[in-house]
Design a protein around this motif. Structure first.
Motif, mmCIF file in Angstrom:
data_model
loop_
_atom_site.group_PDB
_atom_site.id
_atom_site.type_symbol
_atom_site.label_atom_id
_atom_site.label_comp_id
_atom_site.label_asym_id
_atom_site.label_seq_id
_atom_site.Cartn_x
_atom_site.Cartn_y
_atom_site.Cartn_z
ATOM 1 N N GLY A 42 0.805 -1.218 0.000
ATOM 2 C CA GLY A 42 0.000 0.000 0.000
ATOM 3 C C GLY A 42 0.838 1.266 0.000
ATOM 4 N N THR A 43 0.176 2.387 0.199
ATOM 5 C CA THR A 43 0.823 3.702 0.089
ATOM 6 C C THR A 43 1.022 4.369 1.443
ATOM 7 O OG1 THR A 43 -1.327 4.740 -0.286
ATOM 8 C CG2 THR A 43 -0.075 4.086 -2.241
ATOM 9 N N THR A 44 0.753 3.645 2.541
ATOM 10 C CA THR A 44 1.071 4.133 3.881
ATOM 11 C C THR A 44 1.918 3.061 4.566
ATOM 12 O OG1 THR A 44 -0.792 3.149 5.082
ATOM 13 C CG2 THR A 44 -1.204 5.241 3.950
ATOM 14 N N ARG A 45 2.239 3.276 5.832
ATOM 15 C CA ARG A 45 3.034 2.290 6.563
ATOM 16 C C ARG A 45 2.216 1.060 6.959
ATOM 17 N NH1 ARG A 45 5.667 6.962 7.129
ATOM 18 N NH2 ARG A 45 7.941 6.886 7.456
ATOM 19 N N MET A 46 0.909 1.146 6.907
ATOM 20 C CA MET A 46 0.041 0.053 7.324
ATOM 21 C C MET A 46 -0.617 -0.569 6.098
ATOM 22 S SD MET A 46 0.609 0.286 10.525
ATOM 23 C CE MET A 46 -0.583 -0.828 11.257
ATOM 24 N N SER A 47 -0.530 -1.878 5.992
ATOM 25 C CA SER A 47 -1.104 -2.563 4.841
ATOM 26 C C SER A 47 -2.632 -2.479 4.865
ATOM 27 C CB SER A 47 -0.694 -4.036 4.852
ATOM 28 O OG SER A 47 -1.415 -4.764 3.876
ATOM 29 N N PRO A 48 -3.237 -2.200 3.725
ATOM 30 C CA PRO A 48 -4.707 -2.238 3.657
ATOM 31 C C PRO A 48 -5.248 -3.656 3.814
ATOM 32 C CG PRO A 48 -3.768 -1.893 1.474
ATOM 33 C CD PRO A 48 -2.630 -1.788 2.451
ATOM 34 N N TYR A 49 -4.364 -4.648 3.779
ATOM 35 C CA TYR A 49 -4.787 -6.040 3.918
ATOM 36 C C TYR A 49 -4.434 -6.622 5.288
ATOM 37 C CZ TYR A 49 -5.846 -6.138 -1.042
ATOM 38 O OH TYR A 49 -6.405 -5.902 -2.271
ATOM 39 N N ALA A 50 -3.993 -5.794 6.210
ATOM 40 C CA ALA A 50 -3.592 -6.300 7.527
ATOM 41 C C ALA A 50 -4.730 -7.068 8.179
ATOM 42 C CB ALA A 50 -3.158 -5.154 8.425
ATOM 43 N N GLY A 51 -4.422 -8.280 8.643
ATOM 44 C CA GLY A 51 -5.423 -9.122 9.277
ATOM 45 C C GLY A 51 -6.214 -9.972 8.315
ATOM 46 N N ARG A 52 -5.959 -9.837 7.027
ATOM 47 C CA ARG A 52 -6.721 -10.582 6.028
ATOM 48 C C ARG A 52 -5.869 -11.672 5.392
ATOM 49 N NH1 ARG A 52 -9.337 -5.737 2.543
ATOM 50 N NH2 ARG A 52 -9.936 -7.503 1.191
ATOM 51 N N GLN A 53 -6.542 -12.684 4.927
ATOM 52 C CA GLN A 53 -5.862 -13.758 4.216
ATOM 53 C C GLN A 53 -5.702 -13.381 2.747
ATOM 54 O OE1 GLN A 53 -8.515 -17.038 5.183
ATOM 55 N NE2 GLN A 53 -6.987 -17.863 6.620
ATOM 56 N N VAL A 54 -4.553 -13.765 2.222
ATOM 57 C CA VAL A 54 -4.282 -13.528 0.808
ATOM 58 C C VAL A 54 -3.817 -14.848 0.191
ATOM 59 C CG1 VAL A 54 -3.747 -11.078 1.022
ATOM 60 C CG2 VAL A 54 -1.937 -12.761 1.385
ATOM 61 N N THR A 55 -4.050 -14.987 -1.103
ATOM 62 C CA THR A 55 -3.650 -16.231 -1.767
ATOM 63 C C THR A 55 -2.837 -15.923 -3.013
ATOM 64 O OG1 THR A 55 -5.680 -16.298 -3.110
ATOM 65 C CG2 THR A 55 -5.726 -17.436 -0.995
ATOM 66 N N ASP A 56 -1.966 -16.862 -3.329
ATOM 67 C CA ASP A 56 -1.220 -16.840 -4.589
ATOM 68 C C ASP A 56 -0.474 -15.517 -4.811
ATOM 69 O OD1 ASP A 56 -2.244 -19.376 -5.058
ATOM 70 O OD2 ASP A 56 -4.019 -18.557 -6.054
#
Length: 608
Positions: A42-56
């Motif tokens: 992302g464009t800040t220090r904190m991921s917009p996907y923090a706490g979420r599962q991601v695949t591939d």
């Protein structure tokens, strides 16, 4: 790195294992999503996907860390987007030795985590990771994405934006501006393969197998090649910590002013012990700068030489007595008076109620005589057991050494751990009520901290008052690379109280005798430009004499690549006005990998 000290390794292990205390988790649906690395960063220090599962999540392995408590590997997307704020690299935390190799093309599924090295209470920035991963190796032997070059042109001169007041001063939610701020620039490269070339060492190799370099060789350069820290608003933006993915034995023993010639390449990490760190898969070749330990000049017959030297928890079991003695005799030229800080009791860290330090002092004095120095005498006051901070059981304290052939000590009975020294007027002159004595030992300013030691000396018929100090440490302060900007300096609250108390005592001396010669010295644990020193100097009662040196020489300690002033000698107006004093910060320790203390001693010469 392997073979870290137990305390630091424990900190790393706790931080990794206790993820509940050190991982920022943002509540969101637990569905898995196929995304690219730059989407995760992302464009800040904190991921917009923090706490979420991601695949591939695909990428090329650029580095593998198979040791320590933070085992895992870095991957980088070779197909970068057009946004300079989004990193193309990310760390995959495996907890066990990874089963991948550099050059593997992998697909990773897992949970995005914002891991805060040192825990959230530290105030540190977060490191974006993929945790609890499932890893599939798609192919091997692929080219590693070209390293991004970090150099003087790419790193901005401004260090960091001010934090968002609505977020408690945190910069975490602010859009990254990598062309404007150095910390934003480094964050935009987090996890990526980066490279520096021909970088000068500004922090010597330490026991944890790491060193510091600068990519800006002209930035606040010291005379020896370090980076001087001269103001809270003048950060050294070119500093970068270097670790290695290779064997400890292959890591260079570097001093300040040496150069890592050629290229040093590897993933850009972030840790609690220095912030942004290049973890090298390829290390430059050490080119020595020829740094030599300094020697001050000998005091002249009519000059009184007064020194301060932090000997770093010296106790009878240490193997450094001969080296300290040689430093005092040869490098410091046997000062007339030496204030020693961090003298431990007779059995060091053994926590059995021992407070006397006679064995420690005698062993040092004997070593000085053996090195060809004078038969110093000494004065000190034993503290109340475990009441002065420092290593439990060590009972560190300040002590005076003095050469009885050049200077005499005025003994006045009654000084002990709990009795406060006072000032009285006798025949128009100031005298201490007890000598040696401690300043306000029961005052709140000195809770769990070293109490100042005051002594009355006579040199060529003139009285000189010397106050030895070891102020509260900086432990607990937020780091310069903290997510909170400006970072909080909570430890200075106690130092301000301590400076107020010492200044009040000096003012009492000067109110009693306007032209009294007063030397206040020691490990102040704060900078010459700090609020602590401003309070200590007061309305001209004292002045930090290190400010008489050129800015390129104003340092006694090197921390995270910053050459800075912690040890100081402050002088009263009668000494300053004479314009007949010389000051020397004698650089024998702080810039060297084989130091016997982490502090450089200071020497003042003047004519009372």
């Amino acid at each position: 790195m392997p073979s870290k000290s137990s305390a630091r390794l424990a900190a790393l292990t706790v931080a990794a294992v206790c993820s509940a205390a050190s991982t920022v988790v943002i509540a969101s649906p637990a569905h898995a999503e196929a995304v690219r690395i730059h989407d995760i960063q992302g464009t800040t220090r904190m991921s917009p996907y923090a706490g979420r599962q991601v695949t591939d999540v695909t990428g090329i392995v650029t580095g593998v860390r198979g040791y320590g408590s933070s085992r895992g590997f870095w991957i980088q997307d070779p197909a970068a987007d057009a946004d300079p704020a989004t990193s193309e690299g990310v760390f995959v935390f495996t907890s066990s030795t990874p089963k991948v190799a550099v050059g593997d093309s992998v697909s990773v599924s897992g949970t995005v985590s914002e891991y805060v090295p040192g825990g959230t209470s530290s105030g540190n920035q977060a490191l974006t990771e993929i945790v609890r991963p499932t890893v599939t190796v798609l192919s091997g032997g692929n080219p590693v994405p070209a390293a991004t070059v970090i150099d003087a042109r790419s790193v901005p001169n401004a260090y960091t934006p001010a934090g968002d007041p609505a977020a408690g001063g945190s910069v975490n939610g602010l859009p990254l501006r990598p062309r404007t701020y150095a910390l934003d620039y480094y964050e935009s490269l987090e996890g990526m393969n980066v490279q520096v070339a021909d970088t000068r060492v500004v922090g010597a190799t330490d026991p944890y197998t790491e060193l510091w370099v600068t990519v800006k060789p002209r930035e606040n350069a010291s005379r020896h090649g370090g980076a001087v820290y001269g103001a809270y608003t003048a950060q050294n933006t070119g500093r970068l910590q270097i670790q290695s993915l290779g064997a400890v034995a292959d890591f260079p023993d570097a001093n300040v002013g040496d150069v890592l010639a050629g290229t040093t390449t590897g993933p850009l990490d972030y840790n609690q012990f220095g912030g942004y760190t290049l973890v090298a898969s390829e290390l430059g070749t050490l080119k020595q700068g020829g740094l030599e330990r300094e020697t001050t000049r000998k005091q002249r017959r009519g000059e009184l030489a007064v020194a301060t030297y932090n000997v770093e928890n010296l106790d009878p079991s240490d193997a450094t007595f001969d080296a300290h003695a040689a430093a005092i005799v040869n490098n410091l030229q046997s000062p007339d008076i030496v204030s020693l800080e961090e003298i431990q009791d007779n059995n060091g860290a053994t926590n059995d109620g021992t407070v006397a330090a006679g064995l420690t002092m005698t062993k040092l004095i004997d070593a000085i005589v053996a090195a060809g120095g004078p038969a110093y005498e000494w004065r000190s006051i034993d503290p109340v057991n475990n009441a002065d901070g420092g290593e439990p059981g060590g009972n560190i304290r300040q002590a005076f050494l003095f050469n009885p052939e050049r200077v005499s000590f005025t003994d006045r009975a009654g000084g002990d751990a709990t009795t406060a020294v006072g000032v009285k007027k006798v025949r128009g002159k100031a005298e201490l009520t007890v000598s040696p004595g401690r300043i306000d030992p029961s005052g709140a300013a000195w809770a769990n901290s070293r109490k100042p030691l005051a002594g009355e000396f006579v040199f060529r018929g003139e009285t000189v008052f010397v106050i030895a100090n070891h102020f509260n440490s900086k432990g607990g302060d937020q780091a310069l690379h903290s997510q909170y900007q400006p970072p909080a300096r909570s430890s200075e609250t106690q130092r301000h109280l301590q400076a107020t108390a010492v200044n009040a005592f000096v003012k009492q001396l000067l109110d009693t005798q306007k032209n009294a010669d007063v030397v206040t010295l020691g490990d102040i644990n704060d900078f010459e430009f700090s609020g602590t020193v401003e309070i200590l100097e007061g309305d001209g009662e004292l002045w930090s004499a290190i400010k008489s040196l050129p800015r390129s020489e104003r340092y006694s300690y090197v921390y995270q690549g910053n050459s800075q002033t912690l040890d100081q000698i402050l002088i009263s107006p009668s000494i300053r006005r004479s314009c007949d004093f010389t000051y020397d910060s004698v650089h024998i320790n702080a810039e060297f990998h084989d130091q016997i203390s982490d502090h450089d001693p200071q020497v003042l010469r003047f004519r009372p």
